[in-house]
Design a protein around this motif. Sequence first.
Motif, PDB file in Angstrom:
ATOM      1  N   SER A 168       0.817  -1.297  -0.033  1.00 32.17           N
ATOM      2  CA  SER A 168       0.103   0.024  -0.002  1.00 32.17           C
ATOM      3  C   SER A 168       0.839   1.263  -0.113  1.00 32.17           C
ATOM      4  O   SER A 168       2.203   1.008   0.211  1.00 32.17           O
ATOM      5  CB  SER A 168      -0.899   0.054   1.268  1.00 32.17           C
ATOM      6  N   ASP A 198      -2.889   8.791   2.160  1.00 33.45           N
ATOM      7  CA  ASP A 198      -4.063   8.962   2.776  1.00 33.45           C
ATOM      8  C   ASP A 198      -3.980   9.425   4.297  1.00 33.45           C
ATOM      9  O   ASP A 198      -2.951   9.084   5.056  1.00 33.45           O
ATOM     10  CB  ASP A 198      -4.630   7.455   3.059  1.00 33.45           C
ATOM     11  N   VAL A 199      -4.751  10.014   4.780  1.00 34.28           N
ATOM     12  CA  VAL A 199      -4.872  10.740   5.906  1.00 34.28           C
ATOM     13  C   VAL A 199      -4.621   9.858   7.302  1.00 34.28           C
ATOM     14  O   VAL A 199      -3.933  10.144   7.964  1.00 34.28           O
ATOM     15  CB  VAL A 199      -6.328  11.577   6.226  1.00 34.28           C
ATOM     16  N   SER A 200      -5.025   8.685   7.408  1.00 35.52           N
ATOM     17  CA  SER A 200      -4.756   7.909   8.215  1.00 35.52           C
ATOM     18  C   SER A 200      -3.436   7.121   8.376  1.00 35.52           C
ATOM     19  O   SER A 200      -2.957   6.599   9.453  1.00 35.52           O
ATOM     20  CB  SER A 200      -5.901   6.683   8.411  1.00 35.52           C
ATOM     21  N   ILE A 201      -2.778   7.179   7.220  1.00 39.57           N
ATOM     22  CA  ILE A 201      -1.440   6.982   7.248  1.00 39.57           C
ATOM     23  C   ILE A 201      -0.327   7.906   7.417  1.00 39.57           C
ATOM     24  O   ILE A 201       0.681   7.638   7.860  1.00 39.57           O
ATOM     25  CB  ILE A 201      -1.321   6.395   5.781  1.00 39.57           C
ATOM     26  N   ARG A 202      -0.840   9.127   7.202  1.00 35.91           N
ATOM     27  CA  ARG A 202       0.346  10.234   7.341  1.00 35.91           C
ATOM     28  C   ARG A 202       0.962  10.331   8.879  1.00 35.91           C
ATOM     29  O   ARG A 202       2.170  10.305   8.744  1.00 35.91           O
ATOM     30  CB  ARG A 202      -0.251  11.657   7.182  1.00 35.91           C
ATOM     31  N   ALA A 203       0.275  10.035   9.939  1.00 36.26           N
ATOM     32  CA  ALA A 203       0.618  10.116  11.103  1.00 36.26           C
ATOM     33  C   ALA A 203       1.564   8.938  11.288  1.00 36.26           C
ATOM     34  O   ALA A 203       2.423   9.229  12.079  1.00 36.26           O
ATOM     35  CB  ALA A 203      -0.395  10.228  12.286  1.00 36.26           C
TER      36      ALA A 203
END
Lengths: 332, 337
Positions: A168, A198-203
Amino acid sequence: MTTENATNGSSESLLAVRGLKKHFQVGSGLFGRNKLFLKAVDGVDFEIKEGETYGLVGESGCGKTTTAKMILRLEEPTEGTFEFEGNDAETVGKSKDLTRNYKSNVQAVFQDPWASLNPRMRVGSIIAEPLEVSTVMTKTDIADKVGDLLVEVGLQKAQANLFPHEFSGGQRQRIGVARALALNPKLIVLDEPVSALDVSIRAQIMNLLEDLQDEYGLTYLLIAHHLATVRYMCDKVGVMYLGRIVEEAPTEELFDNPLHPYTRALMSAALPSHPDIEREEIILTGEVPSPLDPPRGCHFHPRCPSRFEPCEGTVPVETHPVPDHRVVCHLY
Amino acid sequence: MMTSSERIGDVVLDVQDLRTYFVTRWGVVKAVDGVDFQLRKGETLGIVGESGSGKSVTALSIMRLVPSPPGHIVGGKVLLEGQDILELSDGEMENVRGSRIGMVLQDPMTALNPVFDIEDQVGEALRIHKDLTGETLETEVIDMLRKVRIPAPEIRMKDYPHQLSGGMRQRVVGAIGISCDPAVLIADEPTTSLDATIQAQYLRLLRELQELTGVGIIFITHDFGIVAKMCDRVAVMYAGKIVEQGDVRQIFNNPSHPYTEALIQSVPKMEVREERLYSIPGQPPALWELPQGCSFADRCRHTHDKCLEAYPDVFDVGDGQVSACWLREKETVSAKS
C-alpha cells in the motif's frame, strides 16, 4: 560508517547553505541574444543543526524543491555554496572520497511512493542497491541489513521478496525510508513525504520519521507546503517566496509571531483544525508572479496587503527584529 | 453573515440505501454499500473519507456517471427534489446533469476547455438546458459572470481561458456550476492538494455561490480541515459505508465512531504543537475481501467480540448524529435493525 569526518558538537551546523542560486536558461533567441533566465532559487541561506529538522515551506514554484535537489547534488548550483560537516561543496566535488562520503551521508525520501520505487525490482533489491554501490559488504551481510531495515521501518523481513505493487502507499513510503536509511546517512531530505498518502497513514509515517530521528540522531530537511505538518515535525522553518527565504525562525516563534505579510497570509489560508476556529482571512490579490520576470524591489510587493513606498523600488534587507528570527521586509 | 438555521431550508437531495458495485476479477467490489444521507437547501454536507472509502463513487452515482461496466448502481434511491433520478432514462438524466445538479472542480487549470472562449463555456449549459439563444443568452452569460465578480464581463467573456488569471478562471468555473441555478452542487476535491492560497480562494468562491443562490453543496474531501471550515454537516465514510454522520461541531467535539475520533486525532494542527500524534495502525481493508464484522475492527482501539461477528447497526446518538458502532448500542436505542 567508517569515513567519519570531524565530529560536530550538537550546536554545530551539519549543513550550511550560503547564497545558493539556481538559474535555468529557458530561452536563448538567435545567437544567444535575449537569453531568459528562470531564477528558481535566487540567493538562499540557511543552516541546519545536527539532529534537528529544518522545514522549507512555500507554494509551488517557490524554489523549495530545487533547493533540495541542489543539496542532493542532483542539480548544480549556478552560484553559492553549501558546507557539509565543514567541507564546502567545491572541496567535496573535487575529491572522489568526499563526494562518495557526501552522497552516502545525504539521502532522500520522495513525495510519491508510487513513482519513486522501481516497479520491476523486488523490495529487497531496491533497499540493497545503495549498499551494493557504496559499500564493500558481502551479499549475506547486505541481505541481513535489508531485513533489519525492513523491521526498522515496521515491515517484515520476508517482504523483501515482494514487488512494490504488492504494498500500500504507506508501506511503500516505509520502503522509501528504509532505502534512505541503508547507508546510515546523517541528513535526509524529505520532499513532501506524507502529502501523497491517505490521512490515516500520514501520522504513521510522521511518527516513524520522528522515532528514527531520535534513535539515530538524524538531521532532516523537510520540504512541505502543509503548515500543520511543518509545525509538528520541524525545529526551525524557513518560508520561501519566489526563490528567496523571506522569513526564518524557530518553529514556535514563527507560528506564534509571524512577521512577514506573506507568512501571515499563508497561515490565514491554512485550514482550521476545528469548526470553531475562525481566522481572519488575509486575501492575497493576484497570482504568484513568474520567476522569469520577478517584480522589482520586494518580490512580494504586488500582492502584499501592507506595501508602502519603498517596497516597489528597493530590495528589502534581512533584519532580526527578534533574536534568531530573520525577516526580509521593509516593515522591519 | 446568516446563521445556519436561516440559511438552511427543505431537503433537496435524499439518498436512500444507495449501492454501487463494481464487478472486477477479484470479485464484486462494494464501493458504495448502503449509503443514506440528506442534503438541505443552503446546506453544506461534507463526505469525508480516504481513498477507497467510496466518497467519490457516491458523488459519481448521484450524477449517474459511474463508469459502466464495471460499475453498476444496484440499489437504492436518489431523490432529487422528490424525484428518483435513478429511474430516469439516460436522456432525461442528461437534462438533470448541469442544470439541477451542478459540479465545480477545484483545479481551475484543467476544468476549462482551452479552445473555446468564456462566453461559449458559460453559455453551453444555458443553451442546452434553458434553450437560450442570441441576445438573451449573452445577457444571461454577462449576468452570471457579474455574479461571480468578473470585472468587465462584456469584454472578458470574449477571452479564452489562458487570458484569465487563475483566480478568474476559478470564478468562471463557478459561474458554469451555478449557471442553471442547480439545487445541488457537487464539489469534488482532487487528491493532490492545491496551494493553500489558491484553495482559500476556491473555498471563498463556493461560499459566495451558496449565499447567492442557496444551493446545497456536497463536498467530497479527505481533509477534515475543509470540513471544519466549510461544512454544516459531515458524513464519514469507511470501506463503502457511512460510519458516522452528524452536525459538524458535534462530530468534532464528540465523535461517536472510533474511526472519526482517531482520524481527527491523527491530523497535526497548525494552532498547537503536539507532542505525539495518534496514529491509526494498519491500513484500509481491500474492498473485495471485507471482514464479516465491522470493517474498521482490525484497526480499532475498542474492538470486542461483537465487532468481529457482525457489521454494526446504525445507532442514533442524539441530535441527528448517527453512528455505526457497537459501542453506541448500550447508550442508545437502535435506530435501524
